[in-house]
Design an enzyme around this catalytic site. Structure first.
Site, short mmCIF file in Angstrom:
data_model
loop_
_atom_site.label_atom_id
_atom_site.label_comp_id
_atom_site.label_asym_id
_atom_site.label_seq_id
_atom_site.Cartn_x
_atom_site.Cartn_y
_atom_site.Cartn_z
N GLU A 157 -21.05 -2.12 11.74
CA GLU A 157 -20.78 -2.95 12.91
C GLU A 157 -22.05 -3.36 13.68
OE1 GLU A 157 -18.98 -0.48 11.86
OE2 GLU A 157 -16.84 -0.92 12.13
N1 COA Z 1 -14.53 -9.73 5.72
C1 COA Z 1 -14.34 -10.89 5.07
N2 COA Z 1 -14.74 -11.13 3.82
C2 COA Z 1 -15.34 -10.13 3.18
C3 COA Z 1 -15.57 -8.89 3.78
C4 COA Z 1 -15.13 -8.69 5.10
N3 COA Z 1 -15.28 -7.54 5.75
N4 COA Z 1 -16.21 -8.09 2.88
C5 COA Z 1 -16.35 -8.82 1.76
N5 COA Z 1 -15.85 -10.06 1.95
C6 COA Z 1 -15.83 -11.18 1.01
C7 COA Z 1 -17.23 -11.77 0.81
O1 COA Z 1 -17.55 -12.65 1.87
C8 COA Z 1 -17.06 -12.47 -0.51
O2 COA Z 1 -16.41 -13.70 -0.29
P1 COA Z 1 -16.80 -15.01 -1.20
O3 COA Z 1 -16.38 -14.62 -2.59
O4 COA Z 1 -16.00 -16.10 -0.58
O5 COA Z 1 -18.29 -15.17 -1.06
C9 COA Z 1 -16.08 -11.55 -1.26
O6 COA Z 1 -15.46 -10.73 -0.28
C10 COA Z 1 -16.79 -10.67 -2.25
O7 COA Z 1 -17.80 -9.97 -1.54
P2 COA Z 1 -19.31 -9.79 -2.10
O8 COA Z 1 -20.18 -9.43 -0.94
O9 COA Z 1 -19.70 -10.94 -2.95
O10 COA Z 1 -19.07 -8.50 -3.05
P3 COA Z 1 -20.07 -7.31 -3.38
O11 COA Z 1 -19.38 -6.51 -4.45
O12 COA Z 1 -21.44 -7.80 -3.62
O13 COA Z 1 -20.13 -6.43 -2.02
C11 COA Z 1 -19.22 -5.31 -0.08
C12 COA Z 1 -18.95 -5.83 -1.50
C13 COA Z 1 -17.90 -4.83 0.50
C14 COA Z 1 -20.23 -4.16 -0.15
C15 COA Z 1 -19.83 -6.46 0.78
O14 COA Z 1 -18.98 -7.60 0.65
C16 COA Z 1 -19.96 -6.15 2.25
O15 COA Z 1 -20.93 -5.55 2.67
N6 COA Z 1 -19.00 -6.64 3.07
C17 COA Z 1 -19.04 -6.50 4.50
C18 COA Z 1 -18.32 -5.22 4.91
C19 COA Z 1 -18.50 -4.91 6.37
O16 COA Z 1 -19.58 -4.97 6.92
N7 COA Z 1 -17.37 -4.56 7.01
C20 COA Z 1 -17.31 -4.16 8.39
C21 COA Z 1 -16.76 -5.22 9.24
S1 COA Z 1 -16.76 -4.78 10.95
#
Ligand code: COA
Length: 270
Positions: free
Chosen positions: A135
């Site tokens: 966050e």
């Molecule tokens: N909200 C919305 N979309 C999300 C998301 C979230 N919390 N986490 C992942 N996604 C989406 C990505 O934007 C991506 O969308 P796209 O295909 O349209 O580009 C899709 O999910 C795949 O994510 P990607 O980052 O390409 O996969 P990855 O395997 O490389 O990484 C994570 C996976 C979960 C580690 C990474 O997506 C991440 O760090 N997400 C943020 C999580 C976060 O900070 N959550 C706390 C929110 S307060």
């Protein structure tokens, strides 16, 4: 109900799987409302004794859907307060559910995903699972989940991980007490969850509820005479309760307690 959740009732087990794999099971207001509803319905169904929470696809949950967060930023403060109460209500519903809850954790558990893990009574993760409270990196704080995450990992670790948003691995999650056990892979994870559920089903449902309430009543409270009185009251009450009497009698009579499923019948001899 949307298709963002997969729900299964099998014997005494209620399973709910976060089902937005293309978004790593990030949750928005709709999913939050639906998950809260499913948990409440499991709670109300006598046949369900244990609830298992998991995620479909590569991750357990990437926490709050950041598209939803972005949308909400344009709303009024009052609307934001109302909306934020939805997530707080979900966390409280899960943490205080009147039945044992189990988190099956694999892949990423980030932000609110860590919150869901912390709200479950028991959590088991694969060794490759990863965790983060991201966050602060996003300019936000893990507010709704904080009571449960701080209770799970302690104030000291919360200071580090809330402030740095660093990713930590499953071994660290285990060391911090966020998860109770680790499994080498998904298959081993399911095996461990199966054994855990068996252990939960061998115990008295009324005692499990009373134990959850007991933990909440004593955790982080000073040991005052009122607290001691309260614990005496609780054991006095439960030992004369139907399940208290039945459990002790079953042990002494060397038989299964009424809440334990009967042994499957052996196949008839040819
Ligand atoms: N909200 C919305 N979309 C999300 C998301 C979230 N919390 N986490 C992942 N996604 C989406 C990505 O934007 C991506 O969308 P796209 O295909 O349209 O580009 C899709 O999910 C795949 O994510 P990607 O980052 O390409 O996969 P990855 O395997 O490389 O990484 C994570 C996976 C979960 C580690 C990474 O997506 C991440 O760090 N997400 C943020 C999580 C976060 O900070 N959550 C706390 C929110 S307060």
């Amino acid at each position: 109900m949307s298709d963002s959740l997969a729900i299964e009732r099998k014997g005494s087990i209620g399973r709910v799987t976060l089902n937005r794999p293309e978004r790593h099971n990030a949750f928005d207001d709709v999913l939050i409302g639906e998950l809260t509803e499913v948990l409440r319905s499991f709670e109300a169904e006598d046949a369900i004794r244990v609830v298992v929470l998991s995620g479909a696809g590569k991750s357990f949950s990437a926490g709050a859907d950041l598209n939803w967060m972005k949308r909400m930023a344009g709303f009024s403060m009052d609307e934001n307060r109302r909306d934020a109460m939805g997530l707080a209500t979900l966390m409280r519903t899960l943490a205080h559910l009147r039945k044992p809850t189990v988190a099956r954790v694999h892949g990423a558990a980030y932000g609110g995903g860590v919150g869901l893990v912390a709200c479950c009574d028991v959590a088991i993760a694969t060794q490759s699972a990863s965790f983060a409270l991201t966050e602060a990196k996003l300019g936000l704080i893990p507010a709704a989940i904080s009571p449960y995450v701080v209770a799970a990992i302690g104030e000291r670790a919360a200071r580090r991980y809330f402030l740095t948003a660093e990713r930590f691995d499953a071994a660290e999650a285990f060391r911090l007490g966020l998860v109770h056990d680790l499994a080498s892979d998904a298959e081993a994870l399911d095996e461990k969850i199966g054994d855990l559920v068996d252990s939960l089903l061998a115990c008295s449902p009324a005692a499990q509820l009373a134990a959850k309430e007991l933990i909440r009543a004593v955790a982080n409270r000073p040991v005052t005479s009122e607290l001691i009185q309260d614990t005496a009251e609780r054991i006095a009450k439960i030992r004369s309760s139907p399940e208290g009497r039945e459990g002790v009698a079953a042990f002494l009579e060397k038989r299964r307690a009424s809440w334990v499923a009967p042994e499957p019948e052996a196949p008839a001899a040819p």
